[in-house]
Enzyme design. Structure first.
Site, short mmCIF file in Angstrom:
data_model
loop_
_atom_site.label_atom_id
_atom_site.label_comp_id
_atom_site.label_asym_id
_atom_site.label_seq_id
_atom_site.Cartn_x
_atom_site.Cartn_y
_atom_site.Cartn_z
N CYS A 49 -1.47 27.28 42.59
CA CYS A 49 -2.29 26.60 41.58
C CYS A 49 -3.15 25.62 42.37
O CYS A 49 -2.63 24.63 42.88
CB CYS A 49 -1.41 25.87 40.57
SG CYS A 49 -2.36 24.78 39.48
N CYS A 104 -3.83 21.99 40.19
CA CYS A 104 -2.73 21.03 40.06
C CYS A 104 -1.51 21.69 40.69
O CYS A 104 -1.55 21.96 41.88
CB CYS A 104 -2.52 20.56 38.62
SG CYS A 104 -2.57 21.80 37.33
N SER A 105 -0.48 21.97 39.94
CA SER A 105 0.69 22.64 40.54
C SER A 105 1.40 23.47 39.48
O SER A 105 2.62 23.46 39.41
CB SER A 105 1.65 21.61 41.13
OG SER A 105 1.00 20.80 42.08
N CYS A 106 0.63 24.21 38.67
CA CYS A 106 1.23 25.03 37.61
C CYS A 106 2.26 25.99 38.22
O CYS A 106 2.00 26.58 39.27
CB CYS A 106 0.16 25.82 36.88
SG CYS A 106 -1.01 24.75 36.02
#
Lengths: 116, 103, 204
Positions: free
Chosen positions: C108, C111-113
């Site tokens: 991702c 962000c950090s999905c």
């Protein structure tokens, strides 16, 4: 706002897939269509990263209807619309010397795309 | 927004550091922070998209130096202040209180 | 906050960051917006009940049940729901299959999905700037950093998970596992193989 108690929290983890909207909205594209990510530079929130803007790819899958984050954060109507998995070749995105069959898929909303 | 969060393709960010047997949380506050932010979204105080944007608005050099849950803390405080759920004054007073400092 | 921030200020129960979180929680409690039991329940869920053992069961089922695998690749959300795990609201799942011809890797960049319900919370490296930056543009280089060599004839496909769809890799079943049952197979499957940074190793 309501108090977030145990009941609220437990209710959160029962059902997956709640982000998809059950709305009858026509898709602008279908799998196989060639598309170009729009070159837009909104100062607010968007989920269209810079590296795909202006690049051409192919629609691989229609994920259905979701709200548009850009609109939601701007405090506008949610502008529900289709999201597609769009495939871009590594050569188109990064480097003409990249392995010709390598690719990247990213999920793009109708508002992020034009026909190519 | 064209911010530092939009990292795809950036150079110069170093090697990928991995940790053997990494715990879910490294500090107790990380778990509490995750839960608090979730609770605020569950209570309709703010939406996930607003939360992501609040973290994107963190000053770029600070964003790059912060850990994941530090960004969650900054993003949550920003939104709670903007929405008038808490005030800066009461937050600072509570912080001083907990730290044993005079306000 | 100067350069010492990353070493001292975020470490320990009395660090400034820990105190800020505590201040926030105490204000929200006082205002009646949260209950402590609800916060504790969320922490318990994320720390102990969601984790890669869930994803590993999905992979083992797909390796042993061809009909399940077909359903999983067609509609990941529904096929994973069949397993009866606790779900995470809003997570729509897409499962992509590694084969001899294709190697998939998930990132991702914005962000950090991450697929929390099946893999738990992401490791620090997944959330780190170098992983987010380079997986998009140089996946083969990132894979090499993880010790994963992908031959030139194998296509590398990156999945940048920027929307509410969450991606999980169905790794290749290693050779030498023909006699293992579903439970034994699940024990071989690592979190990293379901992100796509490594392969599932042959059993010893």
């Amino acid at each position: 706002m309501r108090t977030v108690d145990l009941e609220v929290v437990r209710g959160l983890y029962k059902k997956a897939g709640a982000a998809r909207l059950k709305l009858d909205i026509a898709p602008r594209f279908k799998p196989g269509d060639r598309v170009k990510a729009r070159n837009i530079n909104p100062p607010g929130h968007t989920r269209l990263p810079r590296y795909v803007r202006g690049r051409e790819g192919v629609v691989e899958r229609d994920h259905g209807v979701f709200h548009l984050p850009d609109a939601r954060v701007a405090g506008q109507d949610d502008r529900p619309q289709h999201i597609y998995s769009v495939r871009f070749s590594a050569q188109e995105l990064w480097d003409a010397e990249a392995p010709s069959e390598d690719s990247l898929n990213i999920d793009l909303w109708d508002d992020y795309l034009d026909s190519a | 927004m064209n911010g530092v969060h939009d990292m795809g393709g950036m150079h110069g960010l170093g090697v990928i550091v991995r940790e053997e047997d990494e715990p879910v949380f490294h500090e107790e506050w990380e778990g509490r922070m995750l839960a608090l932010a979730h609770a605020m979204m569950a209570g309709f105080c703010f939406k996930l998209d607003e939360f992501r944007h609040a973290m994107e608005r963190i000053e770029p050099s600070h964003y790059l130096r912060s850990s994941y849950y530090e960004r969650w803390l900054e993003g949550t405080i920003t939104l709670l202040l903007e929405k008038g759920v808490i005030t800066q004054k009461e937050f600072d007073a509570r912080l001083d209180d907990l730290a044993g400092r005079k306000g | 906050m100067g350069s010492g921030m990353s070493s001292n200020a975020i470490r320990g129960p009395d660090s400034e960051t820990a105190l800020r979180v505590k201040a926030l929680e105490s204000l929200l409690l006082e205002k009646g917006l949260i209950e402590t039991a609800a916060i504790d329940e969320l922490i318990e869920l994320f720390e102990n009940r969601l984790g890669p053992w869930n994803g590993a069961k999905v992979v083992a089922r797909a390796w042993t049940d061809p009909d399940y695998k077909t359903r999983l690749l067609q509609d990941g959300t529904a096929a994973i729901a069949e397993m009866g795990f606790e779900a995470v609201q809003g997570e729509e799942m897409v499962v992509v299959e590694n084969t001899a011809d294709v190697h998939n890797i998930v990132v991702c960049t914005l962000c950090s999905c991450f697929p929390w319900a099946t893999l738990g919370l992401p490791p620090v490296w997944y959330k780190s700037a170098p992983y987010r930056a380079r997986t998009a543009s140089d996946p083969r280089g990132v894979l090499r950093e993880f010790g994963t060599e992908i031959s030139e004839d194998t296509k590398v496909r990156v999945w940048d998970s920027n929307a509410e769809l969450r991606y999980m890799v169905l790794p290749e079943r290693p050779a030498g596992t023909e006699r293992l049952d579903e439970t034994a197979l699940a024990e071989l499957v690592t979190r990293d193989s379901m992100i796509g940074v490594s392969k599932v190793a042959r059993p010893d």
